[in-house]
Design an enzyme around this catalytic site. Sequence first.
Site, PDB file in Angstrom:
ATOM      1  N   ARG A   7       0.912  -1.244  -0.007  1.00  0.00           N
ATOM      2  CA  ARG A   7       0.041   0.075   0.093  1.00  0.00           C
ATOM      3  C   ARG A   7       0.751   1.309  -0.043  1.00  0.00           C
ATOM      4  O   ARG A   7       0.761   2.128  -0.666  1.00  0.00           O
ATOM      5  CB  ARG A   7      -1.145   0.133   1.299  1.00  0.00           C
ATOM      6  CG  ARG A   7      -2.063  -0.973   0.968  1.00  0.00           C
ATOM      7  CD  ARG A   7      -3.036  -1.157   2.382  1.00  0.00           C
ATOM      8  NE  ARG A   7      -3.812   0.129   1.951  1.00  0.00           N
ATOM      9  CZ  ARG A   7      -4.077   0.713   3.243  1.00  0.00           C
ATOM     10  NH1 ARG A   7      -3.604   0.419   4.500  1.00  0.00           N
ATOM     11  NH2 ARG A   7      -5.090   1.760   3.265  1.00  0.00           N
ATOM     12  N   TYR A  11      -0.153   3.260  -3.227  1.00  0.00           N
ATOM     13  CA  TYR A  11      -0.967   4.273  -2.983  1.00  0.00           C
ATOM     14  C   TYR A  11      -0.413   5.463  -2.075  1.00  0.00           C
ATOM     15  O   TYR A  11      -1.316   6.416  -1.613  1.00  0.00           O
ATOM     16  CB  TYR A  11      -2.178   3.885  -2.189  1.00  0.00           C
ATOM     17  CG  TYR A  11      -2.891   2.590  -2.601  1.00  0.00           C
ATOM     18  CD1 TYR A  11      -3.267   2.347  -3.965  1.00  0.00           C
ATOM     19  CD2 TYR A  11      -3.201   1.611  -1.806  1.00  0.00           C
ATOM     20  CE1 TYR A  11      -3.677   1.147  -4.247  1.00  0.00           C
ATOM     21  CE2 TYR A  11      -3.700   0.642  -2.381  1.00  0.00           C
ATOM     22  CZ  TYR A  11      -3.948   0.189  -3.637  1.00  0.00           C
ATOM     23  OH  TYR A  11      -4.523  -0.992  -3.898  1.00  0.00           O
ATOM     24  N   CYS A  38      14.678  -3.375   0.722  1.00  0.00           N
ATOM     25  CA  CYS A  38      15.823  -2.437   0.301  1.00  0.00           C
ATOM     26  C   CYS A  38      15.490  -2.019  -1.040  1.00  0.00           C
ATOM     27  O   CYS A  38      16.307  -1.998  -2.040  1.00  0.00           O
ATOM     28  CB  CYS A  38      16.995  -2.988   0.232  1.00  0.00           C
ATOM     29  SG  CYS A  38      18.358  -3.562  -0.248  1.00  0.00           S
ATOM     30  N   GLU A  39      14.189  -1.316  -1.331  1.00  0.00           N
ATOM     31  CA  GLU A  39      13.828  -0.796  -2.420  1.00  0.00           C
ATOM     32  C   GLU A  39      13.349   0.571  -2.382  1.00  0.00           C
ATOM     33  O   GLU A  39      12.973   0.858  -1.378  1.00  0.00           O
ATOM     34  CB  GLU A  39      12.759  -1.815  -3.170  1.00  0.00           C
ATOM     35  CG  GLU A  39      13.530  -3.084  -3.490  1.00  0.00           C
ATOM     36  CD  GLU A  39      12.355  -3.956  -4.213  1.00  0.00           C
ATOM     37  OE1 GLU A  39      11.265  -3.677  -4.305  1.00  0.00           O
ATOM     38  OE2 GLU A  39      12.701  -5.136  -4.423  1.00  0.00           O
TER      39      GLU A  39
END
Length: 111
Positions: A7, A11, A38-39
Site C-alpha cells: 500500500r 497508494y 531495500c527498494e
Amino acid sequence: MRGDNPRPDLYGVRYAPRLTGRPSTAAPARVTVVGRHCEAGDVLAADVELPADLRPGDLIAVPVAGACRLSMASAHHLVGRPPVAAVHDGTARLLVRRESFEDLRVRDAGL
C-alpha cells in the site's frame, strides 16, 4: 514493505509507527521507517518522530496497517508473509502465524 504491505508504494499510504516492548524517555528524533526489502518504494513512514535511543532489536509497531495488507502480501525475495495479531486491552492474540521458509519450500515442485 513491498512484500508485506504494498500500500505505501501503490497508494502513498504512510503510517504512524510507535516503539513498543520497552519504555523510553529519550527525546524524539525525526526518522524514516523502511521495510526489509531495500527498494525505493519500501518506505512506511518518512520524517516521523520516534525516540532517539532506538537500537537494533527494538520492536516498532505499525498500527492500523489496513485490512487488505495480508491479502496483498507476497513472498517477495522468498520472505514469508508476516503474522497478524489482534490487541485488545493490552493483550495480544495471534490470528495468523508468520509464514516460514518451510511453508514456501513445500509449494516448490522442484526441477
